[in-house]
Design a protein around this motif. Structure first.
Motif, PDB file in Angstrom:
ATOM      1  N   TYR A 150       0.902  -1.162  -0.116  1.00 30.51           N
ATOM      2  CA  TYR A 150      -0.117  -0.039  -0.170  1.00 30.51           C
ATOM      3  C   TYR A 150       0.996   1.269   0.221  1.00 30.51           C
ATOM      4  N   LYS A 151       1.077   1.736  -1.569  1.00 29.46           N
ATOM      5  CA  LYS A 151       1.946   3.074  -1.100  1.00 29.46           C
ATOM      6  C   LYS A 151       1.263   4.003  -0.474  1.00 29.46           C
ATOM      7  N   GLY A 152       2.021   4.591   0.411  1.00 29.14           N
ATOM      8  CA  GLY A 152       1.548   5.637   1.382  1.00 29.14           C
ATOM      9  C   GLY A 152       1.035   5.110   2.874  1.00 29.14           C
ATOM     10  N   GLY A 153       1.093   4.065   2.749  1.00 26.50           N
ATOM     11  CA  GLY A 153       0.908   3.220   4.097  1.00 26.50           C
ATOM     12  C   GLY A 153      -0.441   3.404   4.581  1.00 26.50           C
ATOM     13  N   GLN A 154      -0.928   3.197   5.900  1.00 26.26           N
ATOM     14  CA  GLN A 154      -2.400   3.073   6.356  1.00 26.26           C
ATOM     15  C   GLN A 154      -2.996   4.475   6.513  1.00 26.26           C
ATOM     16  N   LEU A 155      -2.046   5.487   6.620  1.00 26.16           N
ATOM     17  CA  LEU A 155      -2.689   6.983   6.499  1.00 26.16           C
ATOM     18  C   LEU A 155      -3.627   7.092   5.269  1.00 26.16           C
ATOM     19  N   THR A 156      -3.396   6.419   4.288  1.00 26.58           N
ATOM     20  CA  THR A 156      -4.256   6.579   2.924  1.00 26.58           C
ATOM     21  C   THR A 156      -5.729   6.324   3.106  1.00 26.58           C
ATOM     22  N   SER A 157      -5.996   5.576   4.256  1.00 27.87           N
ATOM     23  CA  SER A 157      -7.209   5.385   4.396  1.00 27.87           C
ATOM     24  C   SER A 157      -7.923   6.163   5.367  1.00 27.87           C
ATOM     25  N   SER A 158      -7.278   7.357   5.900  1.00 22.03           N
ATOM     26  CA  SER A 158      -7.809   7.938   6.878  1.00 22.03           C
ATOM     27  C   SER A 158      -8.659   9.337   6.441  1.00 22.03           C
ATOM     28  N   TYR A 159      -9.718   9.349   6.719  1.00 21.01           N
ATOM     29  CA  TYR A 159     -10.848  10.208   6.157  1.00 21.01           C
ATOM     30  C   TYR A 159     -10.456  11.817   6.159  1.00 21.01           C
ATOM     31  N   SER A 160      -9.982  12.163   7.144  1.00 22.63           N
ATOM     32  CA  SER A 160      -9.597  13.538   7.368  1.00 22.63           C
ATOM     33  C   SER A 160      -8.725  13.773   8.472  1.00 22.63           C
ATOM     34  N   ILE A 161      -7.343  14.259   8.092  1.00 20.41           N
ATOM     35  CA  ILE A 161      -6.368  14.819   9.024  1.00 20.41           C
ATOM     36  C   ILE A 161      -6.509  16.135   9.528  1.00 20.41           C
ATOM     37  N   GLU A 162      -6.610  16.478  10.712  1.00 17.61           N
ATOM     38  CA  GLU A 162      -6.721  17.936  11.235  1.00 17.61           C
ATOM     39  C   GLU A 162      -5.582  18.346  12.232  1.00 17.61           C
ATOM     40  N   ASN A 163      -4.623  17.233  12.348  1.00 19.58           N
ATOM     41  CA  ASN A 163      -3.495  17.777  13.144  1.00 19.58           C
ATOM     42  C   ASN A 163      -2.174  17.810  12.597  1.00 19.58           C
ATOM     43  N   TRP A 164      -2.075  17.743  11.366  1.00 19.97           N
ATOM     44  CA  TRP A 164      -0.821  17.923  10.546  1.00 19.97           C
ATOM     45  C   TRP A 164      -0.516  19.370  10.577  1.00 19.97           C
ATOM     46  N   PRO A 165       0.752  19.871  11.363  1.00 20.73           N
ATOM     47  CA  PRO A 165       1.016  21.173  11.143  1.00 20.73           C
ATOM     48  C   PRO A 165       1.161  21.853   9.851  1.00 20.73           C
ATOM     49  N   GLY A 166       0.841  23.002   9.690  1.00 19.79           N
ATOM     50  CA  GLY A 166       0.710  23.383   8.184  1.00 19.79           C
ATOM     51  C   GLY A 166      -0.530  23.061   7.211  1.00 19.79           C
ATOM     52  N   GLU A 167      -1.394  22.354   7.633  1.00 23.79           N
ATOM     53  CA  GLU A 167      -2.565  21.722   6.779  1.00 23.79           C
ATOM     54  C   GLU A 167      -3.842  22.265   7.556  1.00 23.79           C
ATOM     55  N   SER A 168      -3.953  23.516   7.725  1.00 23.20           N
ATOM     56  CA  SER A 168      -5.132  24.093   8.736  1.00 23.20           C
ATOM     57  C   SER A 168      -6.296  23.452   8.108  1.00 23.20           C
ATOM     58  N   PHE A 169      -6.571  23.552   6.730  1.00 19.08           N
ATOM     59  CA  PHE A 169      -7.910  22.823   6.299  1.00 19.08           C
ATOM     60  C   PHE A 169      -7.614  21.496   6.357  1.00 19.08           C
ATOM     61  N   LYS A 170      -9.191  20.833   6.204  1.00 22.41           N
ATOM     62  CA  LYS A 170      -9.020  19.350   6.530  1.00 22.41           C
ATOM     63  C   LYS A 170      -8.275  19.004   5.192  1.00 22.41           C
ATOM     64  N   ILE A 171      -7.593  17.835   5.490  1.00 25.60           N
ATOM     65  CA  ILE A 171      -6.886  17.153   4.153  1.00 25.60           C
ATOM     66  C   ILE A 171      -7.155  15.685   4.535  1.00 25.60           C
ATOM     67  N   SER A 172      -7.140  14.805   3.411  1.00 22.68           N
ATOM     68  CA  SER A 172      -7.724  13.412   3.596  1.00 22.68           C
ATOM     69  C   SER A 172      -6.163  12.744   3.931  1.00 22.68           C
ATOM     70  N   GLY A 173      -6.282  11.772   4.430  1.00 26.45           N
ATOM     71  CA  GLY A 173      -4.959  10.855   4.487  1.00 26.45           C
ATOM     72  C   GLY A 173      -4.251  10.671   3.121  1.00 26.45           C
ATOM     73  N   LYS A 174      -5.187  10.348   2.065  1.00 27.23           N
ATOM     74  CA  LYS A 174      -4.772  10.050   0.915  1.00 27.23           C
ATOM     75  C   LYS A 174      -3.933  11.229   0.307  1.00 27.23           C
ATOM     76  N   GLU A 175      -4.703  12.207   0.347  1.00 24.65           N
ATOM     77  CA  GLU A 175      -4.025  13.688  -0.303  1.00 24.65           C
ATOM     78  C   GLU A 175      -2.706  14.057   0.502  1.00 24.65           C
ATOM     79  N   LEU A 176      -2.635  13.628   1.727  1.00 23.36           N
ATOM     80  CA  LEU A 176      -1.494  14.038   2.377  1.00 23.36           C
ATOM     81  C   LEU A 176      -0.477  13.197   2.087  1.00 23.36           C
ATOM     82  N   MET A 177      -0.620  11.921   1.909  1.00 28.50           N
ATOM     83  CA  MET A 177       0.406  10.937   1.506  1.00 28.50           C
ATOM     84  C   MET A 177       0.763  11.242   0.055  1.00 28.50           C
TER      85      MET A 177
END
Ligand code: NAP
Length: 319
Positions: free
Chosen positions: A39-66
């Motif tokens: 799974y390229k990008g690992g398990q984070l790719t299945s996370s619906y929304s990440i709100e605690n990644w510094p610098g990404e103050s708007f919601k970003i999905s795990g897939k987009e972040l990876m």
């Protein structure tokens, strides 16, 4: 025909830890290989929304972040050095270390293991039978199948609450089954869940554990028993999402590297070389070596530490 690759350094796993290590090692001109895993990008790719990644103050999905992280890796790593492969056997007893994959074989003088973790299952009757047939571990992947249907989510951590919130926008009813009186998820998520519960779509079954699943070809109900063993109940459902935590992906290393409760042991107590494993020249980063924090951001930080430790190791050993 399998190809053979030799490098001074290899990174195994392409989640936040592996991607960060790859950026650091490539920028140190080590020309590393990043083996991405299944799974390229690992398990984070299945996370619906990440709100605690510094610098990404708007919601970003795990897939987009990876996707962003992998794109960043490609800025420094030659494209032929990012290899989609799954390693199923290793030899760490002799140097260079050897990795045997489904597609290729590899050898290296130093290695960062960032293979992450996999979903834990309940191991109750009929669970295996319905995996992929009503039982899932990823609401973002499979949730859409249950539009206006009844689903259950098992667990009380961040993943279970996030999955429930996601499913409440799709399904008719979401039943959360948790074996304790209180959820262990972050307060901000629990508050959000309580607010959603007022819409009468979400139902709590606290202090209940799953006894078994029932159905013929597809699942149709879930059998529960209270944690004190006194009350039983059955809920009719169309789908189940299991979110009861993770198991570190260390099976292939288990006989060659020191583990504790399945996690790779690193030198955390030392001032230097905190990511060093029981084998000189092999470092570990991310969830595979972290039973405590298990956040995307801590995995990335851990990946940076492992890369710095590996660079120092190569300098000191003149490899
Ligand atoms: P977790 O925090 O370990 O929670 C697992 C939950 O499943 C717990 O409530 C646990 O119950 C329950 N459980 C475990 N085994 C069970 C069993 N056999 N039967 C019934 N219930 C069982 O796992 P997670 O929610 O997957 O989260 C993993 C890590 O990722 C955590 O550090 C979490 O904070 C992080 N994470 C972060 C985010 C975010 O920041 N947005 C999102 C998702 C995950 P008990 O409470 O009784 O132990």
């Amino acid at each position: 025909m399998k190809k053979f690759f030799y490098r001074k350094s290899i990174i195994l796993g392409s989640g936040p830890a592996g991607c960060t290590s790859a950026i650091y090692l490539a920028r140190a001109n080590l020309n590393p290989i990043l083996i991405t895993g299944n799974y390229k990008g690992g398990q984070l790719t299945s996370s619906y929304s990440i709100e605690n990644w510094p610098g990404e103050s708007f919601k970003i999905s795990g897939k987009e972040l990876m996707q962003k992280m992998l794109k960043h890796v490609k800025m420094f790593l030659k494209s032929e050095n990012m290899i989609d492969d799954h390693i199923n056997k290793v030899d760490f007893l002799n140097k260079p270390f050897k990795l045997f994959g489904l597609n290729n074989n590899y050898a290296c003088d130093s290695l960062i293991i960032s293979t992450g973790s996999s979903n834990r299952y309940l191991e109750v009757p009929n669970e295996k039978k319905f995996i992929g047939n009503g039982i899932s571990t990823c609401a973002t992947c499979d949730g859409f199948i249950y539009r206006n249907k009844i689903v259950a989510v098992i667990g009380g951590g961040n993943s279970a609450i996030e999955e429930s919130l996601f499913l409440s926008k799709i399904a008719k009813e979401v039943h959360i089954i948790h074996r304790r009186k209180e959820f262990r998820a972050e307060k901000v998520l629990i508050k959000r869940l309580e607010r959603e519960k007022e819409n009468k779509k979400i139902f709590f079954h606290k202090n209940f554990i799953v006894r078994s699943f029932s159905g013929k070809s597809v699942i149709h109900s879930i059998n529960l028993i209270s944690s004190d063993g006194k009350t039983e109940k059955k809920i009719s459902i169309d789908g189940v999402f299991i979110a009861i935590g993770k198991i570190p992906n260390t099976k292939i290393f288990s006989k060659q590297i020191s583990l504790k409760h399945g996690y790779i042991i690193t030198n955390k107590e030392n001032d230097l070389n905190k990511t060093q494993t029981s084998i000189d020249g092999i470092f570990a980063a991310g969830d595979v070596a972290d039973s405590e924090y298990r956040q995307a951001i801590t995995a990335a930080g851990f990946g940076c530490m492992a890369a710095i430790d590996l660079i120092r190791y190569l300098e000191n050993t003149n490899t």
